[in-house]
Design a protein around this motif. Structure first.
Motif, PDB file in Angstrom:
ATOM      1  N   LEU A 181       0.836  -1.202   0.000  1.00 56.52           N
ATOM      2  CA  LEU A 181       0.000   0.000   0.000  1.00 56.52           C
ATOM      3  C   LEU A 181       0.873   1.256   0.000  1.00 56.52           C
ATOM      4  O   LEU A 181       0.615   2.207  -0.750  1.00 56.52           O
ATOM      5  N   LEU A 182       1.903   1.265   0.830  1.00 58.46           N
ATOM      6  CA  LEU A 182       2.814   2.405   0.865  1.00 58.46           C
ATOM      7  C   LEU A 182       3.528   2.568  -0.476  1.00 58.46           C
ATOM      8  O   LEU A 182       3.707   3.691  -0.966  1.00 58.46           O
ATOM      9  N   GLY A 183       3.930   1.446  -1.074  1.00 52.15           N
ATOM     10  CA  GLY A 183       4.568   1.506  -2.389  1.00 52.15           C
ATOM     11  C   GLY A 183       3.644   2.084  -3.438  1.00 52.15           C
ATOM     12  O   GLY A 183       4.065   2.895  -4.282  1.00 52.15           O
ATOM     13  N   ASP A 184       2.365   1.678  -3.409  1.00 52.24           N
ATOM     14  CA  ASP A 184       1.387   2.226  -4.351  1.00 52.24           C
ATOM     15  C   ASP A 184       1.237   3.731  -4.171  1.00 52.24           C
ATOM     16  O   ASP A 184       1.132   4.485  -5.142  1.00 52.24           O
ATOM     17  N   TYR A 185       1.203   4.164  -2.907  1.00 59.23           N
ATOM     18  CA  TYR A 185       1.067   5.602  -2.643  1.00 59.23           C
ATOM     19  C   TYR A 185       2.240   6.377  -3.249  1.00 59.23           C
ATOM     20  O   TYR A 185       2.052   7.400  -3.916  1.00 59.23           O
ATOM     21  N   LEU A 186       3.452   5.883  -3.028  1.00 60.11           N
ATOM     22  CA  LEU A 186       4.632   6.565  -3.569  1.00 60.11           C
ATOM     23  C   LEU A 186       4.614   6.558  -5.102  1.00 60.11           C
ATOM     24  O   LEU A 186       4.982   7.555  -5.736  1.00 60.11           O
ATOM     25  N   ALA A 187       4.182   5.435  -5.689  1.00 63.25           N
ATOM     26  CA  ALA A 187       4.107   5.349  -7.152  1.00 63.25           C
ATOM     27  C   ALA A 187       3.089   6.345  -7.704  1.00 63.25           C
ATOM     28  O   ALA A 187       3.316   6.984  -8.742  1.00 63.25           O
ATOM     29  N   LEU A 188       1.963   6.498  -7.017  1.00 63.81           N
ATOM     30  CA  LEU A 188       0.928   7.434  -7.465  1.00 63.81           C
ATOM     31  C   LEU A 188       1.382   8.879  -7.341  1.00 63.81           C
ATOM     32  O   LEU A 188       1.151   9.692  -8.248  1.00 63.81           O
ATOM     33  N   VAL A 189       2.026   9.213  -6.234  1.00 66.41           N
ATOM     34  CA  VAL A 189       2.528  10.580  -6.056  1.00 66.41           C
ATOM     35  C   VAL A 189       3.561  10.901  -7.138  1.00 66.41           C
ATOM     36  O   VAL A 189       3.572  12.003  -7.708  1.00 66.41           O
ATOM     37  N   ALA A 190       4.423   9.922  -7.447  1.00 70.26           N
ATOM     38  CA  ALA A 190       5.430  10.129  -8.488  1.00 70.26           C
ATOM     39  C   ALA A 190       4.758  10.334  -9.854  1.00 70.26           C
ATOM     40  O   ALA A 190       5.155  11.228 -10.620  1.00 70.26           O
ATOM     41  N   ALA A 191       3.738   9.525 -10.151  1.00 74.24           N
ATOM     42  CA  ALA A 191       3.039   9.646 -11.437  1.00 74.24           C
ATOM     43  C   ALA A 191       2.328  10.992 -11.553  1.00 74.24           C
ATOM     44  O   ALA A 191       2.401  11.673 -12.583  1.00 74.24           O
ATOM     45  N   LEU A 192       1.630  11.398 -10.485  1.00 73.82           N
ATOM     46  CA  LEU A 192       0.922  12.679 -10.484  1.00 73.82           C
ATOM     47  C   LEU A 192       1.892  13.846 -10.586  1.00 73.82           C
ATOM     48  O   LEU A 192       1.651  14.811 -11.329  1.00 73.82           O
ATOM     49  N   SER A 193       2.983  13.772  -9.857  1.00 72.70           N
ATOM     50  CA  SER A 193       3.973  14.853  -9.873  1.00 72.70           C
ATOM     51  C   SER A 193       4.582  15.011 -11.263  1.00 72.70           C
ATOM     52  O   SER A 193       4.772  16.134 -11.749  1.00 72.70           O
ATOM     53  N   LEU A 194       4.883  13.876 -11.901  1.00 73.31           N
ATOM     54  CA  LEU A 194       5.447  13.928 -13.252  1.00 73.31           C
ATOM     55  C   LEU A 194       4.457  14.522 -14.237  1.00 73.31           C
ATOM     56  O   LEU A 194       4.814  15.378 -15.069  1.00 73.31           O
ATOM     57  N   ALA A 195       3.191  14.078 -14.164  1.00 71.96           N
ATOM     58  CA  ALA A 195       2.163  14.603 -15.079  1.00 71.96           C
ATOM     59  C   ALA A 195       1.984  16.104 -14.894  1.00 71.96           C
ATOM     60  O   ALA A 195       1.913  16.859 -15.877  1.00 71.96           O
ATOM     61  N   CYS A 196       1.927  16.555 -13.646  1.00 68.93           N
ATOM     62  CA  CYS A 196       1.737  17.991 -13.383  1.00 68.93           C
ATOM     63  C   CYS A 196       2.967  18.792 -13.773  1.00 68.93           C
ATOM     64  O   CYS A 196       2.849  19.909 -14.307  1.00 68.93           O
ATOM     65  N   PHE A 197       4.147  18.250 -13.540  1.00 68.14           N
ATOM     66  CA  PHE A 197       5.374  18.942 -13.926  1.00 68.14           C
ATOM     67  C   PHE A 197       5.435  19.147 -15.439  1.00 68.14           C
ATOM     68  O   PHE A 197       5.776  20.239 -15.920  1.00 68.14           O
ATOM     69  N   LEU A 198       5.104  18.107 -16.190  1.00 67.79           N
ATOM     70  CA  LEU A 198       5.125  18.231 -17.650  1.00 67.79           C
ATOM     71  C   LEU A 198       4.133  19.295 -18.125  1.00 67.79           C
ATOM     72  O   LEU A 198       4.434  20.095 -19.012  1.00 67.79           O
TER      73      LEU A 198
END
Length: 201
Positions: A4-21
């Motif tokens: 669950l913690l791994g999923d959370y980190l993966a989601l934050v990374a995906a969202l951060s990358l999408a917003c950064f782009l």
């Protein structure tokens, strides 16, 4: 909890990358696009919590599935959340304030990041011995052989056959691969004494 913690980190990374782009990269390529600024609440709390709710409801952290079924469920949930986000945008009249491109990139990035995170974490847990669950097979016929092959090919399932209960043990091909724990008459006693929680008939 680790998954669950791994999923959370993966989601934050995906969202951060999408917003950064969308915020910092694409405006330089397409200057006429309107400015967009994502809220950190959505990145770190809102959207990840929706994903995790779907994963919890789906039983992703309690079921042990073959790799391809796990990937299929991740794809399905990412699609559900993406579709839900688009519907809410229009029903709540927020379509002009939320970037549809960010929603699309989040769907794509989250699928790949979640899949990579799950595979990596499971391999790590297998390596340190926290993922495997011991299993006893009662019966060593053809079905048991197929089960042994399935568990051996996909270690991500996390099941390790520690022994078989069988009467005609010497006649079975599994005799060369797994130890025999006893006969059918002794099954109840063997399972109770072993402390193994997973038994397959």
């Amino acid at each position: 909890l680790i998954l669950l913690l791994g999923d959370y980190l993966a989601l934050v990374a995906a969202l951060s990358l999408a917003c950064f782009l969308r915020e910092s990269v694409l405006p330089h390529i397409f200057p006429h696009w309107p400015l967009f600024k994502a809220s950190t609440v959505y990145i770190f709390i809102g959207v990840p919590m929706v994903y995790l709710f779907f994963f919890l409801y789906d039983g992703s952290y309690t079921r042990r599935l073959p790799l391809w079924q796990g990937v299929e469920r991740i794809f399905r949930i990412c699609t559900y959340v993406g579709a839900l986000a688009i519907m809410l945008m229009y029903f709540l009249g927020k379509a002009e304030q939320v970037s549809r491109l960010v929603v699309g990139m989040t769907w794509l990035f989250s699928f790949f990041s979640l899949t990579l995170m799950r595979v990596t974490l499971k391999r790590m847990l297998i390596h340190i011995g926290l993922w495997q669950r011991p299993v006893i097979l009662v019966g060593a016929g053809r079905t048991a052989e197929l089960l042994y092959q399935a568990f051996s090919k996909d270690r991500g399932l996390g099941y390790e056959i520690v022994g078989v209960i069988e009467d005609a043990w010497q006649k079975r091909p599994l005799a060369r691969k797994v130890p025999c724990l006893g006969t059918f008459r002794q099954a109840q006693h063997i399972v109770k004494e072993s402390g193994v929680q997973d038994v397959v008939l």
